[in-house]
Design a protein around this motif. Structure first.
Motif, PDB file in Angstrom:
ATOM      1  N   TYR A 165      -4.531   6.012 -15.364  1.00 25.77           N
ATOM      2  CA  TYR A 165      -4.287   4.746 -14.660  1.00 25.77           C
ATOM      3  C   TYR A 165      -3.565   4.996 -13.342  1.00 25.77           C
ATOM      4  O   TYR A 165      -2.616   5.764 -13.289  1.00 25.77           O
ATOM      5  N   VAL A 166      -4.024   4.310 -12.294  1.00 23.46           N
ATOM      6  CA  VAL A 166      -3.390   4.404 -10.982  1.00 23.46           C
ATOM      7  C   VAL A 166      -3.086   2.994 -10.489  1.00 23.46           C
ATOM      8  O   VAL A 166      -3.976   2.135 -10.417  1.00 23.46           O
ATOM      9  N   TYR A 167      -1.821   2.754 -10.173  1.00 20.47           N
ATOM     10  CA  TYR A 167      -1.406   1.460  -9.615  1.00 20.47           C
ATOM     11  C   TYR A 167      -1.563   1.510  -8.100  1.00 20.47           C
ATOM     12  O   TYR A 167      -1.073   2.425  -7.444  1.00 20.47           O
ATOM     13  N   MET A 168      -2.262   0.520  -7.543  1.00 20.53           N
ATOM     14  CA  MET A 168      -2.440   0.416  -6.095  1.00 20.53           C
ATOM     15  C   MET A 168      -1.445  -0.614  -5.559  1.00 20.53           C
ATOM     16  O   MET A 168      -1.608  -1.817  -5.782  1.00 20.53           O
ATOM     17  N   ARG A 169      -0.392  -0.123  -4.891  1.00 18.55           N
ATOM     18  CA  ARG A 169       0.595  -1.052  -4.323  1.00 18.55           C
ATOM     19  C   ARG A 169       0.029  -1.621  -3.031  1.00 18.55           C
ATOM     20  O   ARG A 169      -0.383  -0.878  -2.143  1.00 18.55           O
ATOM     21  N   LYS A 170       0.028  -2.949  -2.952  1.00 19.87           N
ATOM     22  CA  LYS A 170      -0.581  -3.613  -1.803  1.00 19.87           C
ATOM     23  C   LYS A 170       0.428  -4.486  -1.066  1.00 19.87           C
ATOM     24  O   LYS A 170       1.453  -4.875  -1.626  1.00 19.87           O
ATOM     25  N   LYS A 171       0.102  -4.779   0.172  1.00 17.96           N
ATOM     26  CA  LYS A 171       0.909  -5.754   0.932  1.00 17.96           C
ATOM     27  C   LYS A 171      -0.030  -6.590   1.795  1.00 17.96           C
ATOM     28  O   LYS A 171      -1.120  -6.139   2.169  1.00 17.96           O
ATOM     29  N   PHE A 172       0.412  -7.804   2.069  1.00 19.74           N
ATOM     30  CA  PHE A 172      -0.390  -8.697   2.905  1.00 19.74           C
ATOM     31  C   PHE A 172       0.025  -8.497   4.352  1.00 19.74           C
ATOM     32  O   PHE A 172       1.181  -8.692   4.726  1.00 19.74           O
ATOM     33  N   ASP A 173      -0.918  -8.072   5.189  1.00 21.58           N
ATOM     34  CA  ASP A 173      -0.663  -7.851   6.612  1.00 21.58           C
ATOM     35  C   ASP A 173      -1.036  -9.127   7.362  1.00 21.58           C
ATOM     36  O   ASP A 173      -2.207  -9.428   7.578  1.00 21.58           O
ATOM     37  N   ARG A 174      -0.002  -9.891   7.731  1.00 23.42           N
ATOM     38  CA  ARG A 174      -0.221 -11.200   8.348  1.00 23.42           C
ATOM     39  C   ARG A 174      -0.663 -11.057   9.803  1.00 23.42           C
ATOM     40  O   ARG A 174      -0.096 -10.282  10.565  1.00 23.42           O
ATOM     41  N   GLU A 201      -4.901  -9.701   6.239  1.00 21.71           N
ATOM     42  CA  GLU A 201      -5.663  -8.892   5.288  1.00 21.71           C
ATOM     43  C   GLU A 201      -4.713  -8.160   4.345  1.00 21.71           C
ATOM     44  O   GLU A 201      -3.561  -7.887   4.682  1.00 21.71           O
ATOM     45  N   ILE A 202      -5.250  -7.863   3.149  1.00 24.38           N
ATOM     46  CA  ILE A 202      -4.463  -7.133   2.157  1.00 24.38           C
ATOM     47  C   ILE A 202      -4.738  -5.648   2.343  1.00 24.38           C
ATOM     48  O   ILE A 202      -5.893  -5.224   2.398  1.00 24.38           O
ATOM     49  N   LYS A 203      -3.677  -4.864   2.448  1.00 25.93           N
ATOM     50  CA  LYS A 203      -3.813  -3.422   2.633  1.00 25.93           C
ATOM     51  C   LYS A 203      -3.177  -2.693   1.463  1.00 25.93           C
ATOM     52  O   LYS A 203      -2.148  -3.109   0.947  1.00 25.93           O
ATOM     53  N   ILE A 204      -3.804  -1.582   1.071  1.00 23.03           N
ATOM     54  CA  ILE A 204      -3.218  -0.730   0.038  1.00 23.03           C
ATOM     55  C   ILE A 204      -2.213   0.186   0.723  1.00 23.03           C
ATOM     56  O   ILE A 204      -2.548   0.915   1.657  1.00 23.03           O
ATOM     57  N   VAL A 205      -0.965   0.132   0.270  1.00 23.99           N
ATOM     58  CA  VAL A 205       0.117   0.896   0.887  1.00 23.99           C
ATOM     59  C   VAL A 205       0.176   2.315   0.330  1.00 23.99           C
ATOM     60  O   VAL A 205       0.260   3.288   1.081  1.00 23.99           O
ATOM     61  N   ASP A 206       0.152   2.440  -1.000  1.00 18.77           N
ATOM     62  CA  ASP A 206       0.182   3.745  -1.633  1.00 18.77           C
ATOM     63  C   ASP A 206      -0.360   3.662  -3.053  1.00 18.77           C
ATOM     64  O   ASP A 206      -0.600   2.568  -3.577  1.00 18.77           O
TER      65      ASP A 206
END
Length: 198
Positions: free
Chosen positions: A92-101, A107-112
């Motif tokens: 399992y890999v968790y994709m940490r995301k953030k919303f780039d306003r 858009e939603i970007k995957i941070v790490d």
């Protein structure tokens, strides 16, 4: 309990007769499998009017091939995923995301990307609609250090399972498949010798 202990073998329906398979052999095979996969280069291709060409790297593809998170190289990352996948049946890999306003929307970007220890993940099918939506799949991760629980949706987790699965959702550990094959071999040998061990 070890891979060769009688209680473990009885749980998976085997009774060991003869020489036990070495745990060293099992873990050596796991190591070779995971290290071989981890060293393979990741390449991206794009279908165009001129044919298939190598695609330009994106922020997400750089995470997979350059630096998944601040603590892991891609080799360490994929090695860890593959060891978990083979030993536990699932990686399992968790994709940490953030919303780039942006000015209008964003858009939603995957941070790490973070490997979750497979023995700390529980897959839950929400039959009652407790989280949001009946019948959805969720991943409940219990942090082994802090004991805190996190609930992730399917769009936040990459799930890699072995090719052996009885429900199509979770994979079977390689060791179970190996012991099943060993059991079949022992039964075949037993019947071939008319039930008499040599």
């Amino acid at each position: 309990m070890t891979l060769n202990s009688p209680s473990f073998l009885e749980r998976i329906g085997l009774k060991r007769k003869g020489k036990p398979t070495s745990e060293v052999t099992y873990f050596t095979c796991l190591k070779m499998l995971s290290e071989t996969l981890a060293k393979m280069p990741i390449k991206y291709y794009q279908k165009t009017d001129k044919g298939i060409i190598e695609a330009e790297a994106t922020d997400t593809s750089k995470l997979l091939s350059k630096r998944p998170n601040p603590f892991m190289t891609p080799t360490t990352f994929w090695n860890t995923v593959e060891i978990n996948r083979n030993h536990y049946g699932n990686g399992y890999v968790y994709m940490r995301k953030k919303f780039d306003r942006k000015k209008f929307g964003g858009e939603i970007k995957i941070v790490d990307l973070w490997v979750m220890q497979s023995n700390c993940v529980q897959i839950v099918v929400d039959d009652a609609g407790i989280f949001a939506g009946v019948g959805r799949l969720w991943y409940v991760y219990t942090d082994p250090t802090s004991g805190r629980q996190y609930v992730f949706s399917t769009d936040e987790v990459m799930h890699f399972k072995t090719s052996f699965s009885f429900d199509g959702i979770t994979g079977l550990p390689v060791q179970v498949k190996c012991f099943n094959r060993l059991g079949e071999h022992e039964n075949h040998r037993h019947h071939k010798n008319d039930g008499m061990e040599k």
